[in-house]
Design a protein around this motif. Structure first.
Motif, PDB file in Angstrom:
ATOM      1  N   THR A 198       0.929  -1.069   0.085  1.00 47.84           N
ATOM      2  CA  THR A 198       0.066   0.082  -0.008  1.00 47.84           C
ATOM      3  C   THR A 198       0.921   1.210  -0.183  1.00 47.84           C
ATOM      4  N   PRO A 199       0.471   2.335  -0.333  1.00 47.95           N
ATOM      5  CA  PRO A 199       1.220   3.519  -0.356  1.00 47.95           C
ATOM      6  C   PRO A 199       1.727   4.047   0.599  1.00 47.95           C
ATOM      7  N   SER A 200       1.088   3.782   1.911  1.00 46.84           N
ATOM      8  CA  SER A 200       1.679   4.523   2.900  1.00 46.84           C
ATOM      9  C   SER A 200       2.877   3.417   3.493  1.00 46.84           C
ATOM     10  N   ILE A 201       2.839   2.259   3.232  1.00 43.19           N
ATOM     11  CA  ILE A 201       3.824   1.226   3.579  1.00 43.19           C
ATOM     12  C   ILE A 201       4.971   1.291   2.670  1.00 43.19           C
ATOM     13  N   ALA A 202       4.731   1.653   1.383  1.00 41.95           N
ATOM     14  CA  ALA A 202       5.608   1.456   0.298  1.00 41.95           C
ATOM     15  C   ALA A 202       6.605   2.904   0.702  1.00 41.95           C
ATOM     16  N   ALA A 203       6.127   4.067   1.063  1.00 40.64           N
ATOM     17  CA  ALA A 203       6.858   5.141   1.553  1.00 40.64           C
ATOM     18  C   ALA A 203       7.667   4.973   2.669  1.00 40.64           C
ATOM     19  N   ALA A 204       7.156   4.266   3.485  1.00 46.96           N
ATOM     20  CA  ALA A 204       8.159   3.836   4.742  1.00 46.96           C
ATOM     21  C   ALA A 204       9.442   3.036   4.290  1.00 46.96           C
ATOM     22  N   VAL A 205       9.564   2.186   3.351  1.00 46.97           N
ATOM     23  CA  VAL A 205      10.620   1.465   2.921  1.00 46.97           C
ATOM     24  C   VAL A 205      11.373   1.680   1.448  1.00 46.97           C
ATOM     25  N   GLU A 206      10.820   2.717   0.792  1.00 45.23           N
ATOM     26  CA  GLU A 206      11.168   2.947  -0.307  1.00 45.23           C
ATOM     27  C   GLU A 206      12.744   3.493  -0.205  1.00 45.23           C
ATOM     28  N   THR A 207      13.285   3.873   0.576  1.00 44.39           N
ATOM     29  CA  THR A 207      14.791   4.628   0.825  1.00 44.39           C
ATOM     30  C   THR A 207      15.736   3.361   1.011  1.00 44.39           C
ATOM     31  N   LEU A 208      15.129   2.244   1.252  1.00 41.29           N
ATOM     32  CA  LEU A 208      16.081   1.119   1.419  1.00 41.29           C
ATOM     33  C   LEU A 208      16.866   0.767   0.019  1.00 41.29           C
ATOM     34  N   PRO A 209      17.982   0.294  -0.057  1.00 44.45           N
ATOM     35  CA  PRO A 209      18.780   0.298  -1.223  1.00 44.45           C
ATOM     36  C   PRO A 209      18.508  -0.976  -1.921  1.00 44.45           C
ATOM     37  N   HIS A 210      18.593  -2.154  -0.917  1.00 42.00           N
ATOM     38  CA  HIS A 210      18.444  -3.640  -1.585  1.00 42.00           C
ATOM     39  C   HIS A 210      17.382  -4.408  -1.011  1.00 42.00           C
ATOM     40  N   ALA A 211      16.946  -5.553  -1.816  1.00 41.89           N
ATOM     41  CA  ALA A 211      15.780  -6.060  -1.669  1.00 41.89           C
ATOM     42  C   ALA A 211      15.617  -6.900  -0.132  1.00 41.89           C
ATOM     43  N   VAL A 212      16.641  -7.336   0.154  1.00 41.69           N
ATOM     44  CA  VAL A 212      16.743  -8.009   1.592  1.00 41.69           C
ATOM     45  C   VAL A 212      16.778  -7.222   2.439  1.00 41.69           C
ATOM     46  N   GLU A 213      16.851  -6.080   2.534  1.00 39.22           N
ATOM     47  CA  GLU A 213      16.707  -4.938   3.531  1.00 39.22           C
ATOM     48  C   GLU A 213      15.256  -4.625   3.562  1.00 39.22           C
ATOM     49  N   VAL A 214      14.551  -4.293   2.396  1.00 43.47           N
ATOM     50  CA  VAL A 214      13.250  -4.193   2.384  1.00 43.47           C
ATOM     51  C   VAL A 214      12.456  -5.309   2.963  1.00 43.47           C
ATOM     52  N   TRP A 215      12.735  -6.581   2.632  1.00 37.75           N
ATOM     53  CA  TRP A 215      12.012  -7.825   3.178  1.00 37.75           C
ATOM     54  C   TRP A 215      12.211  -7.809   4.765  1.00 37.75           C
ATOM     55  N   LYS A 216      13.313  -7.959   5.235  1.00 34.59           N
ATOM     56  CA  LYS A 216      13.750  -7.870   6.614  1.00 34.59           C
ATOM     57  C   LYS A 216      13.011  -6.892   7.335  1.00 34.59           C
ATOM     58  N   THR A 217      12.834  -5.760   6.959  1.00 35.55           N
ATOM     59  CA  THR A 217      12.074  -4.638   7.579  1.00 35.55           C
ATOM     60  C   THR A 217      10.635  -4.588   7.598  1.00 35.55           C
ATOM     61  N   LEU A 218      10.074  -5.170   6.535  1.00 36.38           N
ATOM     62  CA  LEU A 218       8.698  -5.542   6.395  1.00 36.38           C
ATOM     63  C   LEU A 218       8.341  -6.942   7.412  1.00 36.38           C
ATOM     64  N   GLU A 219       9.288  -7.617   7.491  1.00 34.69           N
ATOM     65  CA  GLU A 219       9.060  -8.931   8.266  1.00 34.69           C
ATOM     66  C   GLU A 219       9.140  -8.308   9.747  1.00 34.69           C
ATOM     67  N   THR A 220      10.033  -7.710  10.336  1.00 30.22           N
ATOM     68  CA  THR A 220      10.215  -7.120  11.501  1.00 30.22           C
ATOM     69  C   THR A 220       9.054  -6.378  12.085  1.00 30.22           C
ATOM     70  N   LEU A 221       8.547  -5.356  10.908  1.00 26.98           N
ATOM     71  CA  LEU A 221       7.398  -4.430  11.581  1.00 26.98           C
ATOM     72  C   LEU A 221       6.023  -5.394  11.367  1.00 26.98           C
ATOM     73  N   TYR A 222       5.682  -6.375  10.379  1.00 24.60           N
ATOM     74  CA  TYR A 222       4.367  -6.612  10.550  1.00 24.60           C
ATOM     75  C   TYR A 222       4.367  -8.248  10.529  1.00 24.60           C
ATOM     76  N   SER A 223       5.144  -8.898  10.825  1.00 25.14           N
ATOM     77  CA  SER A 223       5.231 -10.474  10.637  1.00 25.14           C
ATOM     78  C   SER A 223       4.388 -10.862  11.846  1.00 25.14           C
ATOM     79  N   GLY A 224       4.287 -10.175  13.193  1.00 26.82           N
ATOM     80  CA  GLY A 224       3.690 -10.485  14.273  1.00 26.82           C
ATOM     81  C   GLY A 224       4.084 -11.693  15.048  1.00 26.82           C
ATOM     82  N   LYS A 225       5.332 -12.193  14.662  1.00 23.59           N
ATOM     83  CA  LYS A 225       6.075 -13.286  15.554  1.00 23.59           C
ATOM     84  C   LYS A 225       6.074 -12.888  16.934  1.00 23.59           C
TER      85      LYS A 225
END
Length: 374
Positions: A110-137
């Motif tokens: 969604t646009p709001s979530i994409a704006a929070a991670v679009e400054t990250l340079p690499h795919a692995v960093e984007v993925w790990k950030t989303l997992e930490t914030l929203y995975s709910g583990k």
């Protein structure tokens, strides 16, 4: 002799040049066209837009599946390392693919979530950030919510496959939020079997009452079947029940068709087809005919000649009223009138009895009979 040696060397040199050309090996100073850094890669768009904790698991599963179709899931899992030499062709290829994966991930947010991670340079960093914030583990509230949904879930109007699909989705979320962690692999295997038995029990108990017979058969077995076997058995039972209901519906439809027989005779009253005169709603017509008779549909005991149903009923009703009034007048007379009436009756009865039991009047019996009849 020397000329022959020179000729042999020239031929060898020529053969070497021909071999080098055939193998595609050029001299160091020659310009050789390089192949493309990467072939064109097309990724299917992710239909699930990640909105947060509520649908992160569904989004992540779908994203990994799409990336796996092109062999790119290693770029988000950190399994493909960045080359050290940024001037090499290998680094260029890695950078192109990594940027492609980052752009694809941002388009699935969604646009709001994409704006929070679009400054990250690499795919692995984007993925790990989303997992930490929203995975709910480790989120206790999410675990409790899913447990309640699993316990309350029943088949209801859903098919067996729809019911088990919803159950498996909830169980997968629960396994993600609260993963099974044991020190030994043997313990993990035994625990998974224990968990599966509990889930088979939950699946069978949540089925509709129409599966009671098949469910009781599974419960009476010495060992519970696996979840796949239980689902297959209930799917077969569902097909059997559908066939049974279809047969009953066809039988009832045939009986209804027989009961829906339509009248084809012609109505004597209105002349239309589809009903008979006893069921006719039109106004009754007057039927006049010769001789003694009653109108069609007239009341019994009402004599008339060519009278309609209404006139027969009216004349009979008036006659009955007149007769009733006469009887009431007779009961209200004085005692003198009553004695007179009884005297007349006695005389009449006496004349009749005298006529029967004596020989008087034998000569003129016809005259006496006609007088009494009059």
């Amino acid at each position: 002799m020397g000329d022959n040696q020179g000729l042999v060397k020239a031929l060898e040199k020529l053969a070497e040049l021909i071999t080098v050309k055939a193998e595609g090996v050029a001299s160091p100073g020659a310009l050789v066209p390089q192949p493309e850094v990467i072939q064109k890669i097309e990724l299917v768009p992710n239909e699930i837009k990640m909105e947060g904790v509520t649908n992160y698991l569904s989004w992540s599963r779908r994203a990994l599946l799409i990336l796996r179709t092109k062999g790119l899931e290693g770029y988000v899992r950190g399994e493909v390392d960045e080359p050290a030499n940024r001037a090499s062709e290998e680094w260029k290829k890695w950078s192109v693919i990594d940027s492609l994966v980052v752009a694809w991930l941002l388009n699935s947010l969604t646009p709001s979530i994409a704006a929070a991670v679009e400054t990250l340079p690499h795919a692995v960093e984007v993925w790990k950030t989303l997992e930490t914030l929203y995975s709910g583990k480790g989120n206790i509230m999410l675990m409790a919510q899913i447990e309640d949904r699993v316990n309350e879930l029943k088949q209801g109007d859903k098919s067996v496959m729809e019911y088990v699909a919803e159950l498996q989705h909830l169980w997968a979320d629960l396994d993600h939020y609260d993963p099974l962690e044991l020190p030994h692999s043997e313990c993990i295997v035994a625990t998974k079997k224990w968990v599966e038995r509990r889930r088979v029990m939950k699946f069978l108990k949540g089925l509709s009452s129409e599966f009671e017979g098949r469910r009781a058969g599974l419960f009476h077995q010495p060992k519970l079947p696996s979840l796949e076997e239980a689902v297959a058995a209930m799917a077969q039972e569902e097909v059997r029940l559908k066939l049974t209901r279809t047969g009953e519906a066809n039988a009832s439809r045939s009986a209804f068709t027989v009961s829906e027989w339509k009248e084809t005779r012609e109505c004597f009253n209105c002349g239309e087809k589809g009903h008979i005169s006893i069921n006719c709603t039109a106004q009754r017509r007057e039927i006049r005919g010769r001789g003694r008779g009653y109108s069609r549909g007239g009341y019994r005991g009402v004599r008339g000649r060519g009278n309609s149903r209404g006139s027969n009923y009216s004349s009979g009703f008036k006659a009955n009223l007149a007769k009733l009034a006469t009887q009431e007048e007779g009961t209200s007379t004085t005692s003198q009138g009553e004695s007179k009436s009884r005297s007349q009756e006695d005389n009449t009865f006496g004349n009749f009895a005298h006529f029967v039991y004596t020989g008087e009047g034998e000569d003129d019996w016809k005259e006496t009979w006609d007088r009494n009849q009059a």
